[in-house]
Design an enzyme around this catalytic site. Structure first.
Site, PDB file in Angstrom:
ATOM      1  N   LYS A 132      46.738  26.548  23.262  1.00 35.18           N
ATOM      2  CA  LYS A 132      46.895  25.241  23.894  1.00 35.18           C
ATOM      3  C   LYS A 132      47.884  24.366  23.104  1.00 35.18           C
ATOM      4  O   LYS A 132      48.374  24.784  22.057  1.00 35.18           O
ATOM      5  CB  LYS A 132      45.520  24.558  24.013  1.00 35.18           C
TER       6      LYS A 132
HETATM    7  C1  PLP Z   1      41.680  27.172  28.085  1.00 34.63           C
HETATM    8  C2  PLP Z   1      41.089  26.577  29.280  1.00 34.63           C
HETATM    9  C3  PLP Z   1      39.709  26.357  29.406  1.00 34.63           C
HETATM   10  C4  PLP Z   1      38.705  26.864  28.416  1.00 34.63           C
HETATM   11  O1  PLP Z   1      38.896  26.406  27.142  1.00 34.63           O
HETATM   12  P1  PLP Z   1      38.042  27.015  25.921  1.00 34.63           P
HETATM   13  O2  PLP Z   1      38.291  26.013  24.846  1.00 34.63           O
HETATM   14  O3  PLP Z   1      38.619  28.362  25.615  1.00 34.63           O
HETATM   15  O4  PLP Z   1      36.632  27.087  26.344  1.00 34.63           O
HETATM   16  C5  PLP Z   1      39.250  25.705  30.530  1.00 34.63           C
HETATM   17  N1  PLP Z   1      40.087  25.309  31.496  1.00 34.63           N
HETATM   18  C6  PLP Z   1      41.408  25.523  31.428  1.00 34.63           C
HETATM   19  C7  PLP Z   1      42.286  25.046  32.537  1.00 34.63           C
HETATM   20  C8  PLP Z   1      41.951  26.176  30.331  1.00 34.63           C
HETATM   21  O5  PLP Z   1      43.261  26.420  30.279  1.00 34.63           O
END
Ligand code: PLP
Length: 385
Positions: free
Chosen positions: A184
């Protein structure tokens, strides 16, 4: 595999290492004052009243659904073109996900028109996803949910550091949910944040992160309490001081890294615009405007069909460029198909796009030559134009 251009990368330096060292030396590893500082700085950064750091974004989404009272018989409308966690969080509470289509090929965000059509007497909430770092039309969604007494949850995993209509995405609905997974825009390894402006919702959500306990180990360590009660139900969705210290360092770099992402997104657009074989979703939103600033989490492109997409991905892999697909639609996963009796044809636009979609590398620490290399590799694939 050793990629020439990986899909994403992390901007780590001495700041993260120093922060982690300090926590390790202090020997206080569980949720404590570093986490409190991370929450405060994140809340200030996004302009939210409350920020609750959690173990990941999925936990934040689950807490949002749980605190809003979503349960068996309740429907939550959400996109299918997202990570499966957005829908799983509804299932954790026994709720039913109702999938809405995307807007169109230029705008891959959940269609407000389709959402409106799918509202029934059972609808309890709408979860929007700011796909790729582009914010949904929140004026429309806020009005829609307020007028009908529905809850609005924002999956803001892609959009830390973004801006829309004078606010940070994630602050429009009841809850905003952020992810700090390593791919991210900012990371804590695993980690997430739940934000809200509502005092009452925050008062309920905070203890639910830690079993519903009235006091945390940290309070007892500081001599603030000897024991605890469990007046409400909760989970163990705590983050720890190591991750929070990484988060504090990463937050400092978020703005400049998003700027660089935006710069590379513009370079991709300029380099690929003339190529008839591909189209660029959100093309006109790259570069931002007075109204919005995307966080440029993803750079998706569309080709003419699935076979071309797979061949292009294979070609890029051969020349050392990592790509991905965001996303295989949730409603076509076998678990969802069989559990909710879903079939191909339910969401024509999502299905048409998801077969032709690929995501190009994009991250803050990229080099301009790498962007150029990806563009040239794509041009070579289509015949050296
Ligand atoms: C990465 C992501 C998640 C989940 O995030 P985690 O921290 O891995 O639980 C949820 N929604 C979207 C759109 C994502 O890209």
């Amino acid at each position: 595999m050793d990629w020439k251009v990986p899909l994403s990368d992390i901007d780590f330096g001495p700041e993260e290492i120093e922060g982690v060292k300090k926590v390790l030396t202090s020997k206080w590893l569980a949720t404590g004052e570093v986490t409190a500082r991370f929450e405060k700085e994140f809340a200030d950064f996004v302009g939210a009243k409350h920020a609750i750091a959690v173990s990941n974004c999925t936990a934040a989404l689950h807490l949002a659904c749980h605190i809003l009272g979503i349960g068996p018989g309740d429907e939550v409308i959400l996109p299918s073109l997202t990570f499966v966690a957005t829908a799983n969080a509804v299932l954790y509470c026994g709720g039913t996900p109702v999938f809405a289509d995307i807007t169109d090929e230029r705008n891959l965000l959940i269609s407000a028109d389709d959402v409106e059509k799918k509202i029934t007497s059972k609808t309890k909430a709408i979860t929007v996803v700011h796909y790729g770092g582009y914010c949904c039309d929140m004026e429309r969604f806020v009005n829609m949910t307020r007028a009908r007494g529905l809850f609005l949850i924002e999956d803001a995993a892609h959009v830390p550091g973004g801006y829309f209509n004078g606010k940070h995405p994630g602050t429009f609905g009841e809850f905003g949910c952020f992810s700090f997974f390593p791919n991210k825009n900012m990371t804590t390894a695993e980690g997430g944040m739940l934000i809200t402006d509502d005092d009452e919702l925050a008062r309920k959500a905070r203890p639910a992160r830690s079993h519903g306990l009235t006091t945390m180990t940290w309070d007892r360590h500081r001599g603030h309490a000897y024991s605890y009660d469990v007046p409400t139900f909760g989970f163990n969705y705590r983050i720890d001081e190591i991750r929070s210290s990484i988060g504090l360092a990463q937050l400092m770099k978020l703005r400049p890294n998003n700027e660089r992402r935006g710069f590379f997104a513009s370079a991709y657009r300029r380099g690929l615009e003339g190529l008839d074989e591909i189209s660029i979703p959100f093309k006109d939103r790259i570069g931002g405007s007075g109204k919005e600033k995307p966080s440029y989490h993803l750079f998706p492109i569309l080709v003419k069909d699935e076979a071309t997409r797979n061949l292009l991905m294979e070609h890029l892999k051969k020349v050392g460029v990592q790509t991905s697909i965001h996303y295989p639609p949730i409603h076509l996963f076998s678990y969802y198909r069989s559990t909710f009796q879903l079939k191909e044809g339910l969401l024509p636009k999502t299905e048409h796009v998801s077969k032709r979609l690929l995501t190009l590398p994009l991250y803050g620490t990229m080099e301009e030559e790498q962007v150029r290399y990806v563009i040239d590799s794509i041009k070579n694939f289509f015949g050296g134009k």
